[in-house]
Scaffold this active site. Structure first.
Site, PDB file in Angstrom:
ATOM      1  CB  CYS A  18      -0.957   0.017   1.180  1.00 24.46           C
ATOM      2  SG  CYS A  18      -0.358  -0.199   2.866  1.00 24.46           S
ATOM      3  NE  ARG A  62      -3.978   2.196   2.402  1.00 20.10           N
ATOM      4  CZ  ARG A  62      -3.911   2.993   1.284  1.00 20.10           C
ATOM      5  NH1 ARG A  62      -5.098   3.265   0.793  1.00 20.10           N
ATOM      6  NH2 ARG A  62      -2.746   3.730   1.114  1.00 20.10           N
TER       7      ARG A  62
END
Length: 450
Positions: free
Chosen positions: A405, A410
């Site tokens: 990410c 994430r």
């Protein structure tokens, strides 16, 4: 991040009746009645497209945990999930999110809907909700009947133990030894969040948890993964050894997954995350603690750090492997980040994507969102639905999947979900887009992929 408030929902007493086809379930504080279905009749309907089988329990039970006294964990093959917990959360745009979930799972008014649970409560709660929306063909089934018959198959995720229900954490705090913890040594509960204790930890955390500032594993100002020396110093100061069992909790799920992956990378044997985070703990009705707990430092981690280097893919390895057919770099950022409309970060202005990476979905709004991977109560989404998204992007799960990410938060959560399902040929490209784009010699693509 969206803030969730606990909404207490009172469910009337259930008047129990035998569960054979055509009988009626009644809830004492309503006049609503729902038919039940027998096990034999249910088996006949499993491959009938006009019928939809819905698991109304928690996502933890769907994943594989044996809760509420059920004999076997997991779900009936072919079932979709629509948890009663989703009706109990307070979240912006809640009704639209619930409607979207019903649509995605093909729970439509023209279908015969079989709702099952194991506690004689969740199915009735969902049934009342659907009835209020105009659903008529609703049936109730007691999953205990299915689970008691070993000849009837149930599915569970291979590594469901990696994300833990709040009730299991409570059992541990109460001195019990729940399933999958039989061989655990010292169990440590930690709360991971960015900043000092007064940012979120001091406002309430799972009892006995001590605080970990994420800056300890990704030091500022670059917020890239710490050096081996920095990670060893962190491990010793916070009392971690290779033989520990650690449960990571957080109000911000991404922080918990980021720290959990780093702990596994350095070599802690058994690292798990509270599924749904602090919200799940509160929804279960458990009290939070505001006491500041402190870790006990150790002098020896017990292994050379990192003990699991394969869990992290370096920028050099990304460059080498992008040319190989058996490697896929999965970009878990928003679509606007992937095509170069947004950098995703206030402190980083470079936009675009790494050439050869495939869009792997993330959130709908910004770098703090993971809508495509979470249920409305912040728990892990049904993995079949995640796989459907990846199929749209041409992601081959037989390849080595390196998730990325902006800087690893994430992607750490998505990586863990993939491993829960059993995709173990996976890793985290921790430096992510920020690490790649900080080097002006690295190529960048913008615009929609061809």
């Amino acid at each position: 991040m969206k803030k969730y408030l606990l909404l207490m929902l009172t469910v009337g007493l259930l008047v129990l009746s035998a569960c054979s086809n055509g009988q009626i379930e009644k809830v004492s504080d309503t006049n609503e009645e729902f038919k039940t279905i027998s096990t034999n009749d249910l088996k006949e309907k499993l491959n009938n497209d006009s019928w939809v089988l819905v698991d109304t329990r928690s996502s933890d039970e769907f994943n594989g945990w044996k809760l509420n006294g059920i004999k076997r964990g997991g779900h009936i093959s072919g079932a979709v999930d629509f948890s009663a917990n989703w009706l109990r959360v307070d979240v912006d745009n809640k009704e639209n999110l619930l409607n979207e979930a019903l649509k995605n799972k093909n729970i439509t008014q023209d279908k015969n809907i079989v709702l099952y649970d194991s506690n004689n409560k969740d199915s009735l709660e969902v049934a009342k909700y659907l009835s209020g929306k105009g659903y008529n063909n609703i049936y109730i089934y007691d999953l205990n009947e299915w689970a008691e018959d070993d000849s009837l198959p149930m599915e569970k995720y291979k590594n469901y133990h990696l994300i833990v229900p709040p009730s299991i954490v409570k059992d541990i705090l109460d001195g019990k030894t729940p399933e999958t913890f039989e061989n655990a040594n010292e169990i440590k509960i930690v709360e991971a969040s960015w900043g000092d204790e007064d940012v979120s930890y001091s406002k309430g955390h799972v009892p006995t948890a001590f605080h970990i500032n994420t800056d300890l594993v990704e030091p500022p100002p670059s917020w890239m993964l710490g050096t081996n020396e920095e990670l060893e110093s962190f491990a010793l100061e916070y009392g971690f050894t290779k033989d520990d069992t650690v449960i990571v909790t957080s109000e911000n799920q991404m922080a918990a997954y980021r720290v959990a992956v780093v702990l596994r990378y350095i070599g802690v044997k058994d690292v798990r995350v509270l599924n749904g985070g602090l919200l799940a703990w509160k929804l279960a009705g458990y009290e939070v603690e505001t006491t500041s707990n402190k870790p006990t430092p150790v002098n020896d981690f017990g292994a050379t750090i990192p003990a699991n280097p394969e869990l992290i893919t370096t920028i050099e390895q990304v460059k080498e492997n992008l040319t190989k057919n058996e490697f896929t770099l999965v970009d878990n950022r928003t679509w606007d980040e992937h095509i170069g409309n947004s950098s995703g970060y206030s402190y980083h202005d470079k936009k675009g994507r790494i050439p050869g990476s495939l869009y792997g979905y993330a959130g709908l709004s910004d770098s703090n969102s993971l809508d495509y991977f979470r249920n409305i109560d912040n728990t892990m989404r049904n993995f079949n639905e995640i796989l459907s998204l990846w199929n749209k992007s041409g992601i081959d799960i037989n390849n080595h999947l390196a998730f990325m990410c902006g800087s690893g938060w994430r992607a750490a959560e998505v990586l863990t979900y993939a491993q829960v399902m059993g995709l173990e040929n996976t890793s985290l490209y921790s430096d992510g887009w920020i690490g790649w784009s900080n080097d002006t010699n690295n190529p960048i693509e913008v615009g929609e992929p061809k």
